[in-house]
Design a protein around this motif. Structure first.
Motif, PDB file in Angstrom:
ATOM      1  N   ALA A 148       0.822  -1.211   0.000  1.00 40.89           N
ATOM      2  CA  ALA A 148       0.000   0.000   0.000  1.00 40.89           C
ATOM      3  C   ALA A 148       0.855   1.261   0.000  1.00 40.89           C
ATOM      4  O   ALA A 148       0.450   2.297  -0.542  1.00 40.89           O
ATOM      5  N   HIS A 261      -4.612  10.154   0.250  1.00 46.10           N
ATOM      6  CA  HIS A 261      -3.951   8.847   0.364  1.00 46.10           C
ATOM      7  C   HIS A 261      -4.442   8.085   1.588  1.00 46.10           C
ATOM      8  O   HIS A 261      -4.479   8.613   2.695  1.00 46.10           O
ATOM      9  N   HIS A 268      -9.187   3.258  -0.288  1.00 44.75           N
ATOM     10  CA  HIS A 268      -7.934   2.748  -0.868  1.00 44.75           C
ATOM     11  C   HIS A 268      -8.245   1.760  -1.992  1.00 44.75           C
ATOM     12  O   HIS A 268      -7.645   1.824  -3.077  1.00 44.75           O
TER      13      HIS A 268
END
Length: 375
Positions: A148, A261, A268
């Motif tokens: 990630a 973010h 996400h």
């Protein structure tokens, strides 16, 4: 004397590792959706991103560029990529597959340098700078970072490579235009924004979102896909896939700008898969009929059934992203399953069309031979 063609089977063998990475990567994705929880398969989930981006996308692109380079040392890239896939699936310490993948991408960068020396073009430059992102990603991932955390660098690689290939394949539309230099500048700015992300994550991520939108808008205005949408059969099919891909790249940019973010969760998921499923996989669907011909000398012939996996992919992704935005878990799982089904259906359709096309060609040759024997 005609030059003897190189054997195809080594290409097919190395490409097989990219296929294995795709299949296991999708299986890993299903575990992240909550399927097979509590089983040994659940451990695959942590490798989902690496399998899909490094093993599959990187392996397929590396193979295509190696064939185009026509030089022996370039084959070190696909071999290293295959080694990365094998060691990752074998459970080796992460540093081992990360090192193999890094070597593969460094060789890919050297291939771009070779091609650029032969004929300097903006399209090759754009593809080459994408390697900066993916090498940064593999090194950071090998050092222990979660996938990630390196998504922006993986996105740089995927977007720069595909946009650069569009500039190369549709050079009549791009070469010598203001859009060509503009796109190149935007991709270079995307690399810079990804590097900014390392020190200022939210600022770099938002800037990347704006640049993804700009890259998609400027590219689609020049891309031949806008004209091919009015053509028939294969050109129309590829145009639909490409235009849908550009649409998802814009959607991804909006998501990145709007929500910032995140390292996990529904937002996400929506941001990542808008790029990698909506843009990358749609573009792969569009170009697979041509790319396979150059790699294994077996092109996918056009048939209307090719639209089925395309429709399934985008329908599933719409469901998935809407579910992400509404935090609707059941619909989110359903969308993810449809995405996997779409890729599997495309693979099955492609294999079937290639096999039946070969049988038809053999039948035509036999018929011609019989007619010649009767004369």
């Amino acid at each position: 004397m005609a030059k003897k063609k190189s054997a195809v089977w080594p290409r097919g063998l190395l490409l097989m590792f990219a296929g294995v990475s795709l299949l296991t990567g999708m299986l890993a994705g299903l575990t992240l959706l909550g399927l097979w929880a509590g089983t040994p398969l659940a451990s695959l989930g942590t490798d989902h991103g690496a399998l899909m981006v490094f093993g599959f996308v990187g392996g397929a692109i590396g193979m295509e560029r190696t064939v185009a380079a026509r030089t022996r040392w370039a084959w070190a890239g696909p071999v290293a990529n295959a080694l990365g896939v094998v060691t990752l699936l074998a459970g080796a310490p992460r540093l081992v597959p990360a090192t193999a993948f890094t070597v593969a991408f460094l060789v890919l960068g050297a291939v771009y340098v070779l091609i650029h020396r032969r004929q300097a073009t903006y399209s090759v430059l754009v593809q080459a700078v994408g390697v900066i992102g993916v090498v940064f990603a593999t090194v950071w991932w090998g050092g222990g970072a979660d996938f990630a955390d390196i998504v922006p660098y993986a996105v740089v690689f995927a977007v720069a490579t595909i946009i650069g290939e569009r500039m190369e394949l549709a050079r009549v539309s791009f070469a010598g235009t203001v859009a060509e230099t503009t796109i190149t500048a935007l991709v270079l700015a995307l690399v810079a924004a990804a590097l900014l992300f390392a020190v200022q994550p939210q600022l770099g991520f938002a800037l990347m979102g704006a640049l993804l939108i700009a890259v998609a808008v400027v590219t689609v205005r020049v891309d031949a896909a806008r004209r091919l949408i009015h053509a028939g059969k294969l050109p129309k099919y590829t145009a639909i896939c490409m235009l849908a891909g550009y649409g998802w790249l814009i959607a991804a940019g909006l998501l990145w700008l709007g929500f910032g973010h995140t390292r996990a969760g529904h937002l996400h998921d929506a941001a990542v898969h808008s790029v990698f499923l909506g843009f990358v996989v749609s573009m792969i669907f569009a170009h697979a009929p041509f790319i396979l011909g150059g790699v294994i000398r077996r092109s996918i012939p056009y048939h209307a059934t090719l639209y089925a996996p395309v429709a399934l992919l985008h329908a599933g992704l719409v469901l998935r992203v809407v579910a992400d935005l509404r935090a609707a878990d059941l619909a989110w799982v359903g969308g993810g399953v449809l995405n996997v089904a779409a890729v599997l259906l495309f693979m099955a359709t492609a294999v079937t069309l290639i096999a039946t096309d070969k049988r038809r060609r053999i039948a035509r040759e036999q018929a011609r031979a019989r007619r010649a024997a009767r004369v």
